[in-house]
Design a protein around this motif. Structure first.
Motif, PDB file in Angstrom:
ATOM      1  N   CYS A  47       0.830  -1.212   0.000  1.00  0.00           N
ATOM      2  CA  CYS A  47       0.000   0.000   0.000  1.00  0.00           C
ATOM      3  C   CYS A  47       0.863   1.260   0.000  1.00  0.00           C
ATOM      4  N   VAL A  48       2.064   1.161   0.564  1.00  0.00           N
ATOM      5  CA  VAL A  48       2.948   2.327   0.617  1.00  0.00           C
ATOM      6  C   VAL A  48       3.299   2.797  -0.787  1.00  0.00           C
ATOM      7  N   ASN A  49       3.646   1.857  -1.690  1.00  0.00           N
ATOM      8  CA  ASN A  49       3.974   2.263  -3.065  1.00  0.00           C
ATOM      9  C   ASN A  49       2.820   2.016  -4.039  1.00  0.00           C
ATOM     10  N   ARG A  50       1.678   1.686  -3.484  1.00  0.00           N
ATOM     11  CA  ARG A  50       0.423   1.508  -4.222  1.00  0.00           C
ATOM     12  C   ARG A  50       0.476   0.399  -5.271  1.00  0.00           C
ATOM     13  N   LEU A  51       1.260  -0.628  -4.996  1.00  0.00           N
ATOM     14  CA  LEU A  51       1.092  -1.866  -5.741  1.00  0.00           C
ATOM     15  C   LEU A  51      -0.253  -2.474  -5.348  1.00  0.00           C
ATOM     16  N   VAL A  52      -0.683  -2.171  -4.127  1.00  0.00           N
ATOM     17  CA  VAL A  52      -2.049  -2.445  -3.666  1.00  0.00           C
ATOM     18  C   VAL A  52      -2.663  -1.098  -3.320  1.00  0.00           C
ATOM     19  N   GLU A  53      -3.841  -0.831  -3.850  1.00  0.00           N
ATOM     20  CA  GLU A  53      -4.498   0.452  -3.596  1.00  0.00           C
ATOM     21  C   GLU A  53      -5.228   0.413  -2.252  1.00  0.00           C
ATOM     22  N   PRO A  54      -4.869   1.309  -1.324  1.00  0.00           N
ATOM     23  CA  PRO A  54      -5.592   1.340  -0.047  1.00  0.00           C
ATOM     24  C   PRO A  54      -7.033   1.788  -0.226  1.00  0.00           C
ATOM     25  N   THR A  55      -7.896   1.353   0.654  1.00  0.00           N
ATOM     26  CA  THR A  55      -9.306   1.752   0.622  1.00  0.00           C
ATOM     27  C   THR A  55      -9.498   3.117   1.259  1.00  0.00           C
ATOM     28  N   GLU A  56      -8.782   3.351   2.344  1.00  0.00           N
ATOM     29  CA  GLU A  56      -8.869   4.617   3.068  1.00  0.00           C
ATOM     30  C   GLU A  56      -7.487   4.987   3.585  1.00  0.00           C
ATOM     31  N   GLY A  57      -7.340   6.261   3.957  1.00  0.00           N
ATOM     32  CA  GLY A  57      -6.114   6.705   4.605  1.00  0.00           C
ATOM     33  C   GLY A  57      -5.153   7.389   3.664  1.00  0.00           C
ATOM     34  N   GLN A  58      -4.030   7.812   4.217  1.00  0.00           N
ATOM     35  CA  GLN A  58      -3.035   8.571   3.475  1.00  0.00           C
ATOM     36  C   GLN A  58      -1.639   8.035   3.733  1.00  0.00           C
ATOM     37  N   THR A  64       5.327  14.529  -0.045  1.00  0.00           N
ATOM     38  CA  THR A  64       4.531  13.999  -1.157  1.00  0.00           C
ATOM     39  C   THR A  64       3.459  13.046  -0.646  1.00  0.00           C
ATOM     40  N   GLN A  65       2.212  13.342  -0.969  1.00  0.00           N
ATOM     41  CA  GLN A  65       1.113  12.450  -0.586  1.00  0.00           C
ATOM     42  C   GLN A  65       0.953  11.392  -1.667  1.00  0.00           C
ATOM     43  N   ILE A  66       1.495  10.221  -1.406  1.00  0.00           N
ATOM     44  CA  ILE A  66       1.521   9.135  -2.387  1.00  0.00           C
ATOM     45  C   ILE A  66       0.112   8.726  -2.799  1.00  0.00           C
ATOM     46  N   THR A  67      -0.805   8.749  -1.856  1.00  0.00           N
ATOM     47  CA  THR A  67      -2.163   8.262  -2.112  1.00  0.00           C
ATOM     48  C   THR A  67      -2.986   9.191  -3.001  1.00  0.00           C
ATOM     49  N   LYS A  68      -2.485  10.379  -3.309  1.00  0.00           N
ATOM     50  CA  LYS A  68      -3.219  11.318  -4.164  1.00  0.00           C
ATOM     51  C   LYS A  68      -2.617  11.461  -5.562  1.00  0.00           C
ATOM     52  N   LEU A  69      -1.553  10.739  -5.845  1.00  0.00           N
ATOM     53  CA  LEU A  69      -0.852  10.922  -7.117  1.00  0.00           C
ATOM     54  C   LEU A  69      -1.577  10.225  -8.263  1.00  0.00           C
ATOM     55  N   ASN A  70      -1.523  10.838  -9.448  1.00  0.00           N
ATOM     56  CA  ASN A  70      -2.023  10.168 -10.643  1.00  0.00           C
ATOM     57  C   ASN A  70      -0.976   9.182 -11.138  1.00  0.00           C
ATOM     58  N   THR A  71      -1.284   8.474 -12.196  1.00  0.00           N
ATOM     59  CA  THR A  71      -0.410   7.389 -12.662  1.00  0.00           C
ATOM     60  C   THR A  71       0.992   7.888 -13.006  1.00  0.00           C
ATOM     61  N   ALA A  77       7.257   8.976  -8.321  1.00  0.00           N
ATOM     62  CA  ALA A  77       7.438   8.829  -6.869  1.00  0.00           C
ATOM     63  C   ALA A  77       8.013   7.465  -6.505  1.00  0.00           C
ATOM     64  N   ARG A  78       7.696   6.451  -7.283  1.00  0.00           N
ATOM     65  CA  ARG A  78       8.200   5.104  -6.985  1.00  0.00           C
ATOM     66  C   ARG A  78       9.705   4.990  -7.138  1.00  0.00           C
ATOM     67  N   ARG A  79      10.323   5.937  -7.833  1.00  0.00           N
ATOM     68  CA  ARG A  79      11.783   5.942  -7.913  1.00  0.00           C
ATOM     69  C   ARG A  79      12.392   6.115  -6.533  1.00  0.00           C
ATOM     70  N   ARG A  80      11.650   6.757  -5.656  1.00  0.00           N
ATOM     71  CA  ARG A  80      12.160   7.054  -4.317  1.00  0.00           C
ATOM     72  C   ARG A  80      11.897   5.920  -3.335  1.00  0.00           C
ATOM     73  N   MET A  81      11.253   4.840  -3.803  1.00  0.00           N
ATOM     74  CA  MET A  81      10.909   3.710  -2.936  1.00  0.00           C
ATOM     75  C   MET A  81      11.449   2.424  -3.550  1.00  0.00           C
ATOM     76  N   GLY A  82      12.569   1.947  -3.043  1.00  0.00           N
ATOM     77  CA  GLY A  82      13.162   0.722  -3.570  1.00  0.00           C
ATOM     78  C   GLY A  82      12.460  -0.499  -3.008  1.00  0.00           C
ATOM     79  N   MET A  83      12.013  -1.388  -3.893  1.00  0.00           N
ATOM     80  CA  MET A  83      11.280  -2.587  -3.464  1.00  0.00           C
ATOM     81  C   MET A  83      12.178  -3.811  -3.602  1.00  0.00           C
ATOM     82  N   ILE A  84      12.243  -4.602  -2.539  1.00  0.00           N
ATOM     83  CA  ILE A  84      12.991  -5.866  -2.544  1.00  0.00           C
ATOM     84  C   ILE A  84      11.982  -6.973  -2.291  1.00  0.00           C
ATOM     85  N   PHE A  85      11.890  -7.922  -3.221  1.00  0.00           N
ATOM     86  CA  PHE A  85      10.808  -8.899  -3.226  1.00  0.00           C
ATOM     87  C   PHE A  85      11.237 -10.234  -2.615  1.00  0.00           C
TER      88      PHE A  85
END
Length: 276
Positions: A47-58, A64-71, A77-85
């Motif tokens: 939910c932090v990087n919106r690979l899953v869209e949260p239902t509520e909250g911020q 930067t408000q990640i939950t309000k950004l367009n595609t 913004a995802r450049r600033r969030m490194g994901m390790i799977f």
């Protein structure tokens, strides 16, 4: 700083994965998420990087408000969030170097990446990162020729090539043996310290969480039930997070393991501090 405010996730089935989660993570802090399977740990990270869209909250990363950004804004913004799977998410037919360079895709675009047209300074940085994670001699190997620990190191180098502000780490040791698990967690911890990176690590191994995280957050049924220092995680807290169990043998084993490794780890920290 990462700020999560009143974050909730409800799936179309009506199942709640997260309920009113509030977390604030300052720069440079390593946080471990623990909890039983299905507690919402992976959902929270995604939910932090919106690979899953949260239902509520911020969710805020800095201002930067990640939950309000367009595609388009989210892609940036995802450049600033490194994901390790957990499953490494490598392209098996590509080399180690090519997999690491794919971490620059958010900056260079698909076609330049497809044609291997990367800036020279990015290639130099990729070499440096591979050396830092101990894979300088594996640059030309295909990803499917690597062990699990080596594949995870490639994933770490790829995430760092983005030059992120925070690492989102989803079960980095789930498929690794105990020794390799310790090495990977120590590497993540060291890299965060070197780069003043924050990190959220979803992890099932409570002992590793206590040993390598600055702070532990315990989730149960999508709610935060513990948020504190690793040494505050006693039998009462473990029962609150996971349910009734005889935790004393595990705690005794953890204390014995901590004593065994305390001296070498402290020697490493002391020697590192002496070089500064």
């Amino acid at each position: 700083m990462l700020t999560i405010q009143s974050l909730s996730k409800r799936y179309n089935t009506g199942d709640k994965a997260l309920t009113q989660v509030n977390i604030q993570i300052p720069k440079g802090q390593v946080v471990a998420l623990i909890g039983p399977s299905g507690a919402g740990k992976s959902t929270l990270i995604r939910c932090v990087n919106r690979l899953v869209e949260p239902t509520e909250g911020q969710v805020f990363l800095g201002d930067t408000q990640i939950t309000k950004l367009n595609t388009r804004q989210l892609r940036s913004a995802r450049r600033r969030m490194g994901m390790i799977f957990q499953d490494y998410a490598l392209i098996d037919r590509l080399s180690v170097m090519e997999n690491v360079l794919s971490g620059y895709l958010g900056y260079t675009g698909f076609w330049r990446s497809f044609l291997r047209r990367y800036p020279q300074d990015v290639i130099v940085e990729a070499f440096r990162l591979l050396e830092r994670v101990g894979l300088e001699s594996f640059i030309d190997k295909r990803a499917d020729e690597l062990s699990g620990g080596q594949r995870q190191r490639v994933g770490i180098a790829r995430a760092l090539l983005q030059n992120p502000q925070i690492l989102l780490v989803d079960e980095p040791t789930a498929s690794l043996d105990p020794k390799t698990s310790r090495q990977i967690m120590r590497l993540i911890r060291e890299l965060c310290a070197e780069r003043q990176l924050s990190a959220i690590i979803n992890i099932h191994d409570v002992h590793l969480a206590q040993q390598f995280a600055d702070r532990i957050i315990g989730l149960r049924a999508g709610e935060v039930v513990f948020d504190g220092q690793p040494d505050a995680l006693d039998t009462e807290m473990l029962t609150l997070i996971y349910g009734e169990e005889d935790w004393n043998p595990q705690i005794d084993a953890d204390e014995e393991e901590n004593a065994k490794h305390k001296a070498p780890d402290q020697m490493y920290m002391d020697s590192k501090a002496a070089l500064v």
